[in-house]
Write a protein that holds these residues in place. Structure first.
Motif, PDB file in Angstrom:
ATOM      1  N   VAL A  13     -69.918  37.559 -36.624  1.00 62.78           N
ATOM      2  CA  VAL A  13     -69.331  38.442 -37.584  1.00 62.78           C
ATOM      3  C   VAL A  13     -67.802  37.911 -36.928  1.00 62.78           C
ATOM      4  O   VAL A  13     -67.506  38.312 -34.685  1.00 62.78           O
ATOM      5  N   LEU A  14     -66.468  37.941 -38.132  1.00 61.98           N
ATOM      6  CA  LEU A  14     -64.939  37.592 -37.540  1.00 61.98           C
ATOM      7  C   LEU A  14     -64.746  39.140 -36.852  1.00 61.98           C
ATOM      8  O   LEU A  14     -64.925  40.324 -37.376  1.00 61.98           O
ATOM      9  N   TYR A  25     -59.466  43.835 -31.087  1.00 60.24           N
ATOM     10  CA  TYR A  25     -60.102  43.721 -32.052  1.00 60.24           C
ATOM     11  C   TYR A  25     -61.482  44.132 -31.950  1.00 60.24           C
ATOM     12  O   TYR A  25     -61.958  43.140 -30.611  1.00 60.24           O
ATOM     13  N   ASP A  26     -62.852  44.185 -32.967  1.00 58.69           N
ATOM     14  CA  ASP A  26     -63.963  44.266 -32.303  1.00 58.69           C
ATOM     15  C   ASP A  26     -64.666  43.336 -32.039  1.00 58.69           C
ATOM     16  O   ASP A  26     -64.094  42.768 -32.980  1.00 58.69           O
ATOM     17  N   LEU A  27     -65.433  42.787 -31.396  1.00 57.03           N
ATOM     18  CA  LEU A  27     -66.077  41.938 -30.569  1.00 57.03           C
ATOM     19  C   LEU A  27     -68.083  43.025 -31.196  1.00 57.03           C
ATOM     20  O   LEU A  27     -67.958  43.412 -30.519  1.00 57.03           O
ATOM     21  N   CYS A  28     -68.381  41.843 -32.386  1.00 59.41           N
ATOM     22  CA  CYS A  28     -70.435  42.409 -32.110  1.00 59.41           C
ATOM     23  C   CYS A  28     -71.072  41.058 -31.641  1.00 59.41           C
ATOM     24  O   CYS A  28     -70.774  40.428 -31.329  1.00 59.41           O
ATOM     25  N   PHE A  45     -74.416  39.312 -23.957  1.00 61.54           N
ATOM     26  CA  PHE A  45     -74.929  39.390 -25.498  1.00 61.54           C
ATOM     27  C   PHE A  45     -73.250  38.159 -25.564  1.00 61.54           C
ATOM     28  O   PHE A  45     -72.101  38.846 -25.956  1.00 61.54           O
ATOM     29  N   PRO A  46     -73.833  37.306 -26.918  1.00 63.38           N
ATOM     30  CA  PRO A  46     -72.870  36.287 -27.304  1.00 63.38           C
ATOM     31  C   PRO A  46     -72.363  37.296 -29.150  1.00 63.38           C
ATOM     32  O   PRO A  46     -72.989  38.412 -29.093  1.00 63.38           O
ATOM     33  N   SER A  47     -71.171  36.668 -28.664  1.00 67.73           N
ATOM     34  CA  SER A  47     -70.221  37.526 -29.413  1.00 67.73           C
ATOM     35  C   SER A  47     -70.375  35.685 -30.805  1.00 67.73           C
ATOM     36  O   SER A  47     -69.678  36.585 -32.425  1.00 67.73           O
ATOM     37  N   GLY A  48     -70.811  34.690 -30.638  1.00 70.23           N
ATOM     38  CA  GLY A  48     -71.086  33.560 -31.890  1.00 70.23           C
ATOM     39  C   GLY A  48     -69.552  33.326 -31.965  1.00 70.23           C
ATOM     40  O   GLY A  48     -69.231  32.346 -33.030  1.00 70.23           O
ATOM     41  N   GLU A  89     -68.313  29.311 -25.944  1.00 69.65           N
ATOM     42  CA  GLU A  89     -68.470  30.953 -26.726  1.00 69.65           C
ATOM     43  C   GLU A  89     -68.000  32.108 -26.169  1.00 69.65           C
ATOM     44  O   GLU A  89     -68.489  32.298 -24.777  1.00 69.65           O
ATOM     45  N   ILE A  90     -67.924  33.483 -26.651  1.00 72.97           N
ATOM     46  CA  ILE A  90     -67.132  34.627 -25.717  1.00 72.97           C
ATOM     47  C   ILE A  90     -68.258  35.568 -25.983  1.00 72.97           C
ATOM     48  O   ILE A  90     -68.996  35.758 -26.380  1.00 72.97           O
ATOM     49  N   HIS A  91     -68.833  35.608 -24.731  1.00 69.84           N
ATOM     50  CA  HIS A  91     -69.962  36.560 -24.070  1.00 69.84           C
ATOM     51  C   HIS A  91     -69.250  38.071 -23.670  1.00 69.84           C
ATOM     52  O   HIS A  91     -68.900  38.311 -22.968  1.00 69.84           O
ATOM     53  N   VAL A  92     -70.130  39.508 -23.819  1.00 72.90           N
ATOM     54  CA  VAL A  92     -70.214  40.470 -23.136  1.00 72.90           C
ATOM     55  C   VAL A  92     -70.664  40.777 -22.251  1.00 72.90           C
ATOM     56  O   VAL A  92     -72.394  40.981 -22.890  1.00 72.90           O
ATOM     57  N   GLY A  93     -70.436  41.204 -21.184  1.00 73.37           N
ATOM     58  CA  GLY A  93     -71.555  41.815 -20.845  1.00 73.37           C
ATOM     59  C   GLY A  93     -71.675  43.727 -20.716  1.00 73.37           C
ATOM     60  O   GLY A  93     -69.952  44.118 -20.882  1.00 73.37           O
ATOM     61  N   LEU A  94     -72.379  43.993 -20.806  1.00 72.10           N
ATOM     62  CA  LEU A  94     -72.602  45.286 -21.184  1.00 72.10           C
ATOM     63  C   LEU A  94     -73.501  45.799 -19.548  1.00 72.10           C
ATOM     64  O   LEU A  94     -74.551  45.729 -19.706  1.00 72.10           O
ATOM     65  N   HIS A  95     -73.372  47.126 -19.451  1.00 73.42           N
ATOM     66  CA  HIS A  95     -74.212  48.073 -18.279  1.00 73.42           C
ATOM     67  C   HIS A  95     -73.976  49.227 -18.644  1.00 73.42           C
ATOM     68  O   HIS A  95     -73.130  50.375 -19.128  1.00 73.42           O
ATOM     69  N   ASN A  96     -75.614  49.859 -19.181  1.00 71.16           N
ATOM     70  CA  ASN A  96     -75.842  51.607 -19.392  1.00 71.16           C
ATOM     71  C   ASN A  96     -75.746  52.026 -18.546  1.00 71.16           C
ATOM     72  O   ASN A  96     -76.066  51.828 -17.229  1.00 71.16           O
TER      73      ASN A  96
END
Length: 144
Positions: A13-14, A25-28, A45-48, A89-96
């Motif tokens: 998703v752009l 800019y929101d990354l999905c 998580f990959p952004s694609g 590829e842009i990836h986003v690491g998330l921590h809960n």
């Protein structure tokens, strides 16, 4: 200035700004199936997407305030940095950080990217530094 983006996964998703005044800019999440992050756990998580970030700027990945405040889901390393010469590829690491599991859905907005200039001064080793009123006073040196 232009930010060039390339889809590296079909369902990417752009990113877009949520409002005209939004800085980010929101990354999905570019995932095929929902993925649950257990309390205290981390996931990437990959952004694609891959980007050509303009020289003299970098992409800074920040937590989305709604996810951080309401759900305890934060960008793993505080703020991610995408250098202007990176083309992968842009990836986003998330921590809960919450006590509840959180499930990321395919296409869900998981972080925000802000393009900002940065300074890269020449490093000069010196024998001493100039004096200031504060000096070497550290944490709490100016009050509470």
């Amino acid at each position: 200035m232009k930010l060039k983006l390339m889809r590296v996964r079909e369902n990417a998703v752009l990113p877009k700004q949520a409002t005209a005044g939004s800085a980010g800019y929101d990354l999905c999440a570019c995932i095929e199936e929902p993925q649950t992050i257990a309390p205290g756990a981390r996931a990437v998580f990959p952004s694609g997407l891959a980007a050509e970030i303009p020289a003299g700027t970098a992409g800074f990945i920040f937590t989305r305030s709604g996810l951080g405040i309401k759900k305890g889901i934060h960008v793993t390393n505080g703020v991610g940095v995408i250098d202007s010469d990176y083309r992968g590829e842009i990836h986003v690491g998330l921590h809960n950080l919450s006590v509840e599991p959180y499930t990321v859905q395919p296409g869900e907005r998981i972080a925000q990217m802000i393009i900002m200039p940065y300074f890269a001064p020449e490093i000069v080793e010196v024998a001493s530094l100039s004096d200031t009123e504060r000096g070497a006073g550290g944490f709490g040196s100016t009050g509470k």
